[in-house]
Scaffold this motif. Structure first.
Motif, PDB file in Angstrom:
ATOM      1  N   THR A  52       0.818  -1.221   0.000  1.00  0.00           N
ATOM      2  CA  THR A  52       0.000   0.000   0.000  1.00  0.00           C
ATOM      3  C   THR A  52       0.846   1.263   0.000  1.00  0.00           C
ATOM      4  O   THR A  52       0.303   2.360  -0.122  1.00  0.00           O
ATOM      5  CB  THR A  52      -0.917   0.036   1.235  1.00  0.00           C
ATOM      6  N   GLN A  53       2.187   1.113   0.130  1.00  0.00           N
ATOM      7  CA  GLN A  53       3.056   2.278   0.262  1.00  0.00           C
ATOM      8  C   GLN A  53       4.343   2.077  -0.537  1.00  0.00           C
ATOM      9  O   GLN A  53       4.678   0.952  -0.937  1.00  0.00           O
ATOM     10  CB  GLN A  53       3.414   2.531   1.735  1.00  0.00           C
ATOM     11  N   ASN A  54       5.060   3.183  -0.723  1.00  0.00           N
ATOM     12  CA  ASN A  54       6.398   3.165  -1.320  1.00  0.00           C
ATOM     13  C   ASN A  54       7.407   3.724  -0.332  1.00  0.00           C
ATOM     14  O   ASN A  54       7.050   4.438   0.618  1.00  0.00           O
ATOM     15  CB  ASN A  54       6.441   4.049  -2.579  1.00  0.00           C
ATOM     16  N   TYR A  58      14.278   9.290  -0.056  1.00  0.00           N
ATOM     17  CA  TYR A  58      15.041   9.435   1.188  1.00  0.00           C
ATOM     18  C   TYR A  58      14.793   8.278   2.157  1.00  0.00           C
ATOM     19  O   TYR A  58      15.265   8.312   3.297  1.00  0.00           O
ATOM     20  CB  TYR A  58      14.689  10.763   1.853  1.00  0.00           C
ATOM     21  N   GLY A  59      14.024   7.289   1.732  1.00  0.00           N
ATOM     22  CA  GLY A  59      13.764   6.127   2.573  1.00  0.00           C
ATOM     23  C   GLY A  59      12.554   6.256   3.459  1.00  0.00           C
ATOM     24  O   GLY A  59      12.257   5.347   4.236  1.00  0.00           O
ATOM     25  N   ALA A  60      11.836   7.361   3.374  1.00  0.00           N
ATOM     26  CA  ALA A  60      10.629   7.546   4.174  1.00  0.00           C
ATOM     27  C   ALA A  60       9.438   6.903   3.475  1.00  0.00           C
ATOM     28  O   ALA A  60       9.415   6.749   2.251  1.00  0.00           O
ATOM     29  CB  ALA A  60      10.375   9.026   4.401  1.00  0.00           C
ATOM     30  N   LEU A  61       8.431   6.526   4.249  1.00  0.00           N
ATOM     31  CA  LEU A  61       7.243   5.908   3.675  1.00  0.00           C
ATOM     32  C   LEU A  61       6.401   6.950   2.950  1.00  0.00           C
ATOM     33  O   LEU A  61       6.196   8.068   3.435  1.00  0.00           O
ATOM     34  CB  LEU A  61       6.419   5.230   4.763  1.00  0.00           C
ATOM     35  N   LEU A  62       5.903   6.573   1.784  1.00  0.00           N
ATOM     36  CA  LEU A  62       5.123   7.467   0.938  1.00  0.00           C
ATOM     37  C   LEU A  62       3.878   6.732   0.479  1.00  0.00           C
ATOM     38  O   LEU A  62       3.959   5.618  -0.045  1.00  0.00           O
ATOM     39  CB  LEU A  62       5.946   7.906  -0.271  1.00  0.00           C
ATOM     40  N   PRO A 262      15.745   2.363  -8.069  1.00  0.00           N
ATOM     41  CA  PRO A 262      15.237   1.742  -6.842  1.00  0.00           C
ATOM     42  C   PRO A 262      16.290   0.917  -6.112  1.00  0.00           C
ATOM     43  O   PRO A 262      17.094   0.213  -6.719  1.00  0.00           O
ATOM     44  CB  PRO A 262      14.120   0.837  -7.367  1.00  0.00           C
ATOM     45  N   SER A 263      16.270   1.006  -4.780  1.00  0.00           N
ATOM     46  CA  SER A 263      17.066   0.143  -3.906  1.00  0.00           C
ATOM     47  C   SER A 263      16.126  -0.411  -2.846  1.00  0.00           C
ATOM     48  O   SER A 263      15.204   0.279  -2.398  1.00  0.00           O
ATOM     49  CB  SER A 263      18.208   0.920  -3.251  1.00  0.00           C
ATOM     50  N   LEU A 264      16.370  -1.654  -2.424  1.00  0.00           N
ATOM     51  CA  LEU A 264      15.450  -2.293  -1.491  1.00  0.00           C
ATOM     52  C   LEU A 264      16.175  -3.369  -0.701  1.00  0.00           C
ATOM     53  O   LEU A 264      17.013  -4.097  -1.237  1.00  0.00           O
ATOM     54  CB  LEU A 264      14.273  -2.922  -2.251  1.00  0.00           C
ATOM     55  N   THR A 265      15.832  -3.470   0.586  1.00  0.00           N
ATOM     56  CA  THR A 265      16.324  -4.547   1.443  1.00  0.00           C
ATOM     57  C   THR A 265      15.127  -5.289   2.019  1.00  0.00           C
ATOM     58  O   THR A 265      14.187  -4.661   2.528  1.00  0.00           O
ATOM     59  CB  THR A 265      17.193  -4.006   2.583  1.00  0.00           C
ATOM     60  N   THR A 266      15.169  -6.609   1.951  1.00  0.00           N
ATOM     61  CA  THR A 266      14.059  -7.450   2.377  1.00  0.00           C
ATOM     62  C   THR A 266      14.560  -8.525   3.322  1.00  0.00           C
ATOM     63  O   THR A 266      15.604  -9.129   3.085  1.00  0.00           O
ATOM     64  CB  THR A 266      13.387  -8.119   1.157  1.00  0.00           C
ATOM     65  N   ILE A 289      12.044  -3.980   4.395  1.00  0.00           N
ATOM     66  CA  ILE A 289      12.306  -3.262   5.638  1.00  0.00           C
ATOM     67  C   ILE A 289      12.910  -1.881   5.414  1.00  0.00           C
ATOM     68  O   ILE A 289      12.784  -1.003   6.275  1.00  0.00           O
ATOM     69  CB  ILE A 289      13.216  -4.085   6.584  1.00  0.00           C
ATOM     70  N   THR A 290      13.570  -1.676   4.298  1.00  0.00           N
ATOM     71  CA  THR A 290      14.123  -0.352   4.009  1.00  0.00           C
ATOM     72  C   THR A 290      14.386  -0.242   2.514  1.00  0.00           C
ATOM     73  O   THR A 290      14.545  -1.250   1.823  1.00  0.00           O
ATOM     74  CB  THR A 290      15.429  -0.108   4.793  1.00  0.00           C
ATOM     75  N   GLY A 291      14.412   1.007   2.014  1.00  0.00           N
ATOM     76  CA  GLY A 291      14.672   1.180   0.602  1.00  0.00           C
ATOM     77  C   GLY A 291      14.535   2.624   0.161  1.00  0.00           C
ATOM     78  O   GLY A 291      14.211   3.511   0.963  1.00  0.00           O
ATOM     79  N   GLN A 292      14.778   2.853  -1.120  1.00  0.00           N
ATOM     80  CA  GLN A 292      14.589   4.158  -1.758  1.00  0.00           C
ATOM     81  C   GLN A 292      13.944   3.932  -3.111  1.00  0.00           C
ATOM     82  O   GLN A 292      14.381   3.058  -3.879  1.00  0.00           O
ATOM     83  CB  GLN A 292      15.922   4.906  -1.941  1.00  0.00           C
TER      84      GLN A 292
END
Length: 420
Positions: A52-54, A58-62, A262-266, A289-292
């Motif tokens: 439901t979010q991106n 800056y790594g914040a939820l959008l 895009p960068s992402l850690t799962t 858990i974190t990403g841009q």
């Protein structure tokens, strides 16, 4: 043969630009597909993903303006076949149904997603012995291509099934055994690659790191780790000039498609039960858990793994083993009176030193079976067989000719000589 195969993989990597990733690489991480010679492993899974979010730049939820939920139910069928002692070919057939719910309306699409073909080459480690008993190093090349057409999705006003890019990834994996006891092996496996993506999308570095607790014959299998992609931020599309909702209009603003750099850690966890050596039931989940500039979502999956064939064990000339793999000692009725203890092992050279030698009547060429020792000091089952290759008065060295079970041979195991 080894040198020719290695050169072929290196040349192929060079001609393809040394690697790229996949169009839906959020859901299909960089994993090792190595198999032993003549073994076919089939993995069938069903999976459900929801977001439901991106993560913003800056790594914040959008939360996208219009999006309420992006969801996807998919199935993957992966086949990996050991072609030679070191070379494995593999492929994945994928299908999915995508649902996008917005404030105004909802839409869905279904069909083929991104498909996979690849090769894996083992450059270090015993290809046919105990695969979890020593350090191994594998090279892998993977090509991902779309089985869909986004232009058709636009004409039908339906959600996209992926970016539509063609991705090529090359890299490697290292596997390190950390601990083994009572037929349980704890492994560390880590992988790193380089992904080139077509259509101007940024190249990326896929990576993975897992701790794996494995039982070779029957029982619970556990895997826990992290996977991710790191963008090299060289996107050359014109998407960066658009708003996030406009650039990902095919998924109502979700960065599942058309994300810029895009960068992402799962975090990933998998629990399986080995019903028998050739069949596992598996289930697990992946949570971002974190990403841009990437979607944040949860994926759950379940399915099975089946293994068919495999290289036959190397039998001694005595042919005393029954056909059932892993239970060779059941075919022996009597052993010689000589019983020795394992003093030391050299797994790299497949050698075992025992504490008895020529003083006990042992000679070059004699066959011995190696048995485990239970916690109560009782002798367990046979796990390997070897022949005496060198000897002294009070000790001898066995060269292993056959492994019955995937067990790390330890100091204190028992060596017995079958009656010939």
């Amino acid at each position: 043969m080894f040198q020719k195969s290695l050169i072929a993989v290196v040349v192929l990597s060079a001609l393809t630009g040394l690697t790229p990733a996949r169009a839906d690489f959020y859901l299909h991480p960089w994993t090792n597909q190595n198999q032993e010679k003549q073994r076919l492993e089939l993995t069938a899974t069903g999976n459900y993903y929801t977001s439901t979010q991106n993560f913003d730049a800056y790594g914040a939820l959008l939360i996208p303006n219009q999006l309420q939920r992006y969801s996807r139910f998919g199935t993957d069928l992966t086949a990996a076949l050991g072609l030679t002692d070191r070379l494995t070919g593999f492929g994945t057939f994928s299908w999915a149904r995508t649902q996008v719910d917005t404030i105004i309306n909802s839409g869905s699409s279904f069909g083929l997603t991104d498909q996979t073909l690849g090769v894996n080459f083992r450059i270090l480690g015993n290809p046919n012995g105990r695969p979890h008993s020593r350090v191994s190093l594998d090279l892998q090349l993977r090509f991902d291509f779309p089985g869909y057409n986004n232009a058709t999705s636009d004409l039908n006003s339906s959600p996209w099934l992926g970016d539509g890019s063609q991705d090529l990834t090359s890299g490697g994996f290292v596997k390190i055994p950390l601990f083994q006891k009572n037929e349980r092996t704890l492994l560390l496996e880590a992988g790193l690659g380089y992904t080139y993506r077509s259509a101007g999308f940024s190249a990326a570095v896929p990576w993975s790191a897992f701790l794996q607790l494995i039982r070779p014959d029957k029982g619970w299998q556990v895997s826990l780790g992290l996977t991710g992609i790191y963008s090299l931020e060289n996107d050359s599309t014109n998407l960066a000039t658009l708003t996030s909702t406009a650039r990902s209009s095919g998924t109502a603003g979700s960065f599942m498609t058309n994300a810029v750099n895009p960068s992402l850690t799962t975090v990933s966890g998998q629990l399986g039960y080995r019903v028998k050596p050739s069949f596992d039931v598996i289930a697990g989940l992946n949570q971002a858990i974190t990403g841009q500039n990437a979607p944040t979502g949860l994926q759950v999956f379940g399915g099975f793994q089946a293994r068919l064939g495999g290289a036959p064990a190397v039998l001694s000339t005595l042919q005393l083993s029954p056909a059932e793999y892993g239970k060779a000692n059941q075919g022996f009725v009597h052993y010689q009176g000589v019983e020795a203890k394992v003093l030391r092992t050299n797994d790299r050279l497949n050698m075992i030193k025992i504490d008895k030698g020529s003083n006990e009547g042992i000679e070059i060429g004699h066959t011995f079976d190696i048995f485990t020792v239970k916690p109560n000091r009782e002798v367990g089952e046979a796990v390997a067989r070897g022949r005496i290759s060198s000897i002294k008065a009070d000790e001898a060295v066995l060269t292993v000719t056959e492994y019955f079970k995937e067990v790390w041979i330890d100091e204190g195991f028992v060596a017995r000589r079958p009656i010939e």
